[in-house]
Design a protein around this motif. Structure first.
Motif, short mmCIF file in Angstrom:
data_model
loop_
_atom_site.label_atom_id
_atom_site.label_comp_id
_atom_site.label_asym_id
_atom_site.label_seq_id
_atom_site.Cartn_x
_atom_site.Cartn_y
_atom_site.Cartn_z
N THR A 118 53.98 -87.73 49.21
CA THR A 118 55.09 -88.49 48.64
C THR A 118 54.54 -89.30 47.48
N VAL A 119 55.07 -89.03 46.31
CA VAL A 119 54.60 -89.66 45.08
C VAL A 119 55.77 -90.42 44.46
N ASP A 120 55.65 -91.74 44.43
CA ASP A 120 56.68 -92.59 43.85
C ASP A 120 58.06 -92.29 44.46
N GLY A 121 58.06 -92.08 45.78
CA GLY A 121 59.31 -91.85 46.50
C GLY A 121 59.81 -90.42 46.48
N LEU A 122 59.10 -89.52 45.79
CA LEU A 122 59.52 -88.13 45.70
C LEU A 122 58.59 -87.26 46.53
N GLU A 123 59.16 -86.41 47.38
CA GLU A 123 58.36 -85.55 48.25
C GLU A 123 57.93 -84.29 47.50
N PHE A 124 56.65 -83.96 47.64
CA PHE A 124 56.08 -82.73 47.07
C PHE A 124 55.60 -81.85 48.22
N ASP A 125 56.02 -80.61 48.23
CA ASP A 125 55.59 -79.62 49.22
C ASP A 125 54.72 -78.61 48.47
N PHE A 126 53.41 -78.57 48.78
CA PHE A 126 52.46 -77.79 47.99
C PHE A 126 52.18 -76.42 48.59
N GLN A 127 51.95 -75.48 47.70
CA GLN A 127 51.43 -74.17 48.06
C GLN A 127 50.03 -74.06 47.48
N TYR A 128 49.06 -73.78 48.33
CA TYR A 128 47.67 -73.61 47.89
C TYR A 128 47.45 -72.14 47.57
N ALA A 129 47.07 -71.83 46.34
CA ALA A 129 47.02 -70.44 45.87
C ALA A 129 45.73 -70.12 45.14
N PRO A 130 44.56 -70.25 45.81
CA PRO A 130 43.29 -69.97 45.13
C PRO A 130 43.10 -68.48 44.89
N GLU A 131 42.23 -68.15 43.94
CA GLU A 131 41.87 -66.77 43.61
C GLU A 131 43.08 -65.95 43.19
N SER A 132 43.99 -66.61 42.49
CA SER A 132 45.14 -65.90 41.94
C SER A 132 45.00 -65.89 40.42
N GLU A 133 45.92 -66.50 39.70
CA GLU A 133 45.80 -66.57 38.25
C GLU A 133 44.59 -67.40 37.83
N ALA A 134 44.19 -68.34 38.66
CA ALA A 134 42.97 -69.11 38.44
C ALA A 134 42.23 -69.21 39.76
N PRO A 135 40.92 -69.42 39.73
CA PRO A 135 40.17 -69.56 40.99
C PRO A 135 40.66 -70.72 41.85
N GLU A 137 44.10 -73.03 42.22
CA GLU A 137 45.47 -73.13 41.73
C GLU A 137 46.39 -73.60 42.85
N LEU A 138 47.45 -74.29 42.46
CA LEU A 138 48.50 -74.70 43.40
C LEU A 138 49.85 -74.57 42.72
N THR A 139 50.89 -74.48 43.56
CA THR A 139 52.26 -74.64 43.09
C THR A 139 52.89 -75.72 43.97
N PHE A 148 61.25 -75.63 42.01
CA PHE A 148 59.95 -75.04 42.32
C PHE A 148 59.13 -74.92 41.05
N CYS A 149 57.93 -75.49 41.07
CA CYS A 149 56.98 -75.34 39.96
C CYS A 149 56.05 -74.18 40.30
N GLY A 150 56.15 -73.11 39.55
CA GLY A 150 55.35 -71.92 39.81
C GLY A 150 53.99 -71.93 39.15
N ALA A 151 53.62 -73.07 38.53
CA ALA A 151 52.33 -73.17 37.81
C ALA A 151 52.21 -71.97 36.88
N GLU A 152 51.15 -71.15 37.06
CA GLU A 152 51.04 -69.95 36.24
C GLU A 152 51.01 -68.69 37.09
N LEU A 153 51.48 -68.81 38.34
CA LEU A 153 51.66 -67.60 39.14
C LEU A 153 52.73 -66.71 38.54
N VAL A 154 53.71 -67.32 37.89
CA VAL A 154 54.78 -66.57 37.26
C VAL A 154 54.98 -67.09 35.83
N SER A 155 55.34 -66.20 34.94
CA SER A 155 55.54 -66.54 33.53
C SER A 155 56.67 -65.68 32.99
N HIS A 156 56.93 -65.81 31.70
CA HIS A 156 57.89 -64.91 31.06
C HIS A 156 57.15 -63.86 30.24
#
Length: 498
Positions: A118-135, A137-139, A148-156
């Motif tokens: 919980t950051v400044d009253g806002l809840e963050f639910d994290f996905q741990y995604a190592p060895e994907s687009e970067a060694p 990485e998280l979303t 949903f913040c896809g970091a760089e797992l997904v792009s256009h």
């Protein structure tokens, strides 16, 4: 670099946290444009990053930095003009920043999926995604905002399973699995997906379709590369015949503006099988320059090869002309006619390329054939903010990678590095042509002990301080011998010439 007060950077509101989604420099290097280390410490700003972030981000830019920075000049067109005939886009955006870069060490580490903060009253639910687009990485998902913040797992764009600047090959299967995991956990609840590059995707149905297509693309490349490899095809043969089905190839966000099916399939092959394709002829081939001289002689000599290459060029057979002319240039690097025709050939290959990095690689090769080496994209003089945060051990790892092994083979040296401002000592030894280092009490049998501070180490690495200016107890000549065995990396090494 001018430092922006944190309240100014955020529109007048205080910054309470920063999230580094992954360990690539374009996702952390600009931190001091938003938040200085002093502000972060003073205001107790939380720095959130995936497990392994500091190790991966510093190793990529310090241990492999000289070679990677040189190659990045090609991949991102750093020496090219911004014009219709030169650099137009990197595929992920217009171009990487050329400003100063820095880093801050995490205060909160994400090491498993489902971890919440919980950051400044806002809840963050994290996905741990190592060895994907970067060694590393998280979303993350924001339940209150259904975002949903896809970091760089997904792009256009189709992304890189292997990046042309040179980096660790990515695991395409894990990458696909992480997108599927995100789809199952968040996709059906999200109203918007936003990523580290490009624009958001809005609406439940569009989000589900978007994630499915990106997920299935990496799995298709993975599975079909293995299918063909198991049928005996080699990397270049696979790359030549592998195409996406229309359902994956047609969507705009999946086109090869950055990564390509060609080099991504080769990356999957490399992940499983390494560099050797199994053909004995490719096990121990001659090095490029030696082979080139024999190729040219076999093909009738320089003039004959250039004449035939011109015919191939005129016929639009640019891939073949490039292969042939590359042999001439490596056999006779001063042959201006061969270099000029090869440069024109690279121009045409660049103009035909859909991928931004492919275009920049070809056009940079053409520019260097005409004008000589264009230097490196990684200038560590702009990275003092990063270097301050790098663990001391990592600098000694980098020293070990600079040791001239043949020259050091008969040397036996032990040097203490006493960091008086940190109250810690590092023992370095050279034996059998290898440099080892340990954080431990001073060695009694050391040839020399260096008394220094962490800022002095940074000055030494940056060239503002010479070894002769260091305070030394013991045999100064041994310390001189130690530093003489460390080679300065060549940040402008030849690529299109031998």
């Amino acid at each position: 670099m001018p430092r922006i007060p944190s309240t100014r950077a955020s529109g007048g509101k205080p910054i309470v946290a920063v999230i580094f989604t992954h360990s690539h420099i374009d996702h952390f290097g600009g931190i001091e444009g938003v938040l200085s280390a002093e502000h972060a410490q003073r205001d107790n700003v939380r720095i959130i990053a995936p497990k392994g972030f500091m190790q991966e981000s510093t190793s990529e830019n310090l241990l492999a930095g000289p070679a990677m920075g040189r190659r990045a000049t090609y991949m991102f067109g750093g020496a090219l003009a911004r014009s219709p005939r030169d650099h137009v886009d990197s595929g992920l955006g217009k171009a990487p920043s050329k400003g100063h870069f820095s880093i801050l060490a995490p205060t909160d580490v994400i090491d498993h999926t489902g971890q919440t903060l919980t950051v400044d009253g806002l809840e963050f639910d994290f996905q741990y995604a190592p060895e994907s687009e970067a060694p590393a990485e998280l979303t993350f998902y924001l339940p209150q905002l259904k975002a949903f913040c896809g970091a760089e797992l997904v792009s256009h764009t189709l992304h890189n399973i292997y990046t042309l600047r040179g980096a660790k090959v990515r695991d395409a299967l894990k990458w696909s699995d992480y997108i599927d995991e995100a789809l199952q956990r968040y996709g059906r609840r999200a109203d918007v997906v936003f990523n580290s590059h490009h624009w958001p995707v809005w609406g439940h149905d569009r989000i589900v379709d978007y994630l499915k297509i990106q997920r299935d693309t990496y799995k298709y490349i993975h599975d079909q590369t293995l299918r063909l490899a198991n049928a005996g095809y080699t990397p270049r043969e696979i790359a030549e015949q592998l195409t996406l089905p229309e359902s994956l190839a047609k969507p705009f966000h999946n086109r090869g503006y950055y990564g390509t099916i060609s080099h991504d399939s080769k990356a999957v092959y490399q992940w499983y099988f390494g560099w050797f394709d199994g053909n004995p002829a490719n096990l121990d081939p001659l090095p490029p320059a030696d082979a080139a001289k024999k190729y040219v002689a076999f093909m009738g000599g320089t003039d004959a090869v250039i004449e035939k290459a011109q015919q191939s060029y005129d016929a639009g057979e640019y891939r073949w002309a490039a292969q042939v002319l590359n042999h001439v240039v490596f056999a006779e690097p001063d042959n201006d006619a061969a270099k000029a025709l090869l440069a024109k050939t690279y121009d045409q290959l660049g103009y035909r390329a859909q991928s931004g990095p492919w275009r920049d690689v070809y056009l940079t090769g053409a520019k260097e054939l005409r004008e000589g080496a264009q230097g490196t994209s990684l200038d560590m003089s702009r990275g003092l903010g990063l270097l301050r945060q790098v663990p001391i051990e990592r600098f000694f790892d980098a020293m070990a990678a600079r040791l001239n092994g043949p020259e050091a083979a008969t040397s036996n040296l032990t040097i203490n590095f006493d960091f008086q401002d940190r109250g810690e000592n590092h023992v370095l030894t050279i034996e059998n042509g290898v440099l080892h280092h340990w954080k431990r009490p001073p060695a009694d049998n050391a040839n020399a002990t260096v008394r220094l501070t962490h800022p002095a180490l940074l000055a030494l690495i940056g060239g503002q301080l010479s070894p002769q200016q260091l305070k030394v107890d013991g045999d100064r000549a041994s310390l001189g011998r130690f530093f003489s065995l460390l080679e300065a990396p060549d940040r402008g090494f030849a690529i299109v010439t031998p």
